[in-house]
Design an enzyme around this catalytic site. Structure first.
Site, PDB file in Angstrom:
ATOM      1  N   CYS A  33      22.758  17.590  28.557  1.00 37.52           N
ATOM      2  CA  CYS A  33      23.799  17.250  28.323  1.00 37.52           C
ATOM      3  C   CYS A  33      24.897  18.078  29.550  1.00 37.52           C
ATOM      4  O   CYS A  33      24.108  19.292  30.586  1.00 37.52           O
ATOM      5  CB  CYS A  33      23.930  19.512  27.609  1.00 37.52           C
ATOM      6  SG  CYS A  33      25.941  19.236  26.617  1.00 37.52           S
ATOM      7  N   CYS A  36      25.404  22.342  30.181  1.00 34.21           N
ATOM      8  CA  CYS A  36      24.089  23.397  29.580  1.00 34.21           C
ATOM      9  C   CYS A  36      22.888  22.753  29.893  1.00 34.21           C
ATOM     10  O   CYS A  36      22.288  23.607  29.684  1.00 34.21           O
ATOM     11  CB  CYS A  36      24.135  23.866  28.023  1.00 34.21           C
ATOM     12  SG  CYS A  36      24.283  22.921  26.755  1.00 34.21           S
ATOM     13  N   CYS A  81      26.504  18.720  21.094  1.00 32.64           N
ATOM     14  CA  CYS A  81      25.322  19.395  22.307  1.00 32.64           C
ATOM     15  C   CYS A  81      24.809  20.042  20.935  1.00 32.64           C
ATOM     16  O   CYS A  81      25.481  21.696  20.583  1.00 32.64           O
ATOM     17  CB  CYS A  81      25.794  20.274  23.708  1.00 32.64           C
ATOM     18  SG  CYS A  81      23.718  20.964  23.909  1.00 32.64           S
ATOM     19  N   CYS A  84      25.472  24.357  22.889  1.00 30.64           N
ATOM     20  CA  CYS A  84      26.488  24.844  23.972  1.00 30.64           C
ATOM     21  C   CYS A  84      27.600  24.066  22.445  1.00 30.64           C
ATOM     22  O   CYS A  84      28.737  24.197  22.774  1.00 30.64           O
ATOM     23  CB  CYS A  84      27.224  24.177  24.672  1.00 30.64           C
ATOM     24  SG  CYS A  84      26.864  22.861  25.489  1.00 30.64           S
ATOM     25  N   CYS A 104      26.823   6.886  20.030  1.00 27.49           N
ATOM     26  CA  CYS A 104      27.467   6.075  21.344  1.00 27.49           C
ATOM     27  C   CYS A 104      28.178   7.728  21.952  1.00 27.49           C
ATOM     28  O   CYS A 104      28.930   8.066  21.566  1.00 27.49           O
ATOM     29  CB  CYS A 104      28.315   5.151  20.366  1.00 27.49           C
ATOM     30  SG  CYS A 104      29.404   3.980  22.111  1.00 27.49           S
TER      31      CYS A 104
END
Length: 116
Positions: A33, A36, A81, A84, A104
């Protein structure tokens, strides 16, 4: 965060298809991510979907969550995510085996960490 990553992760934006350098990433490693640094996808689960966005058939265990997205004319499953809450993209049920899923993802929402 870059302005593009902020737009995608925090404002639920979408990058233009075909613009992410992560589309061409073929090395071993993991995608994390951009908000984070949580591990999201192993590079071995990436495949070429032909959509113009980095696509994966499996997320790392516990790495992502989903919610219903009705922001356009159809209902989609949004992927975020798990750590976060940043918007990553959408998941569809037209992917390859063994899962049949196509995560995607917006490349701007991720960074690539090559295997050492």
């Amino acid at each position: 965060l870059s302005p593009e990553a902020y737009k995608v992760l925090r404002k639920h934006g979408t990058e233009r298809a075909g613009t992410s350098p992560l589309n061409a990433e073929k090395r071993a490693g993991e995608f994390i991510c951009a908000g984070c640094a949580a591990p999201l996808y192993d590079a071995s689960a990436k495949y070429e979907s032909g959509t113009g966005w980095p696509s994966f058939y499996r997320a790392k265990d516990g790495a992502v969550g989903t919610s219903i997205d009705k922001s356009i004319f159809t209902t989609r499953t949004e992927v975020h995510c798990a750590r976060c809450g940043g918007h990553l993209g959408h998941v569809f049920d037209d992917g390859p085996e063994p899962t049949g899923l196509r995560y995607c993802m917006n490349g701007a929402a991720m960074k690539f960490m090559p295997e050492k």
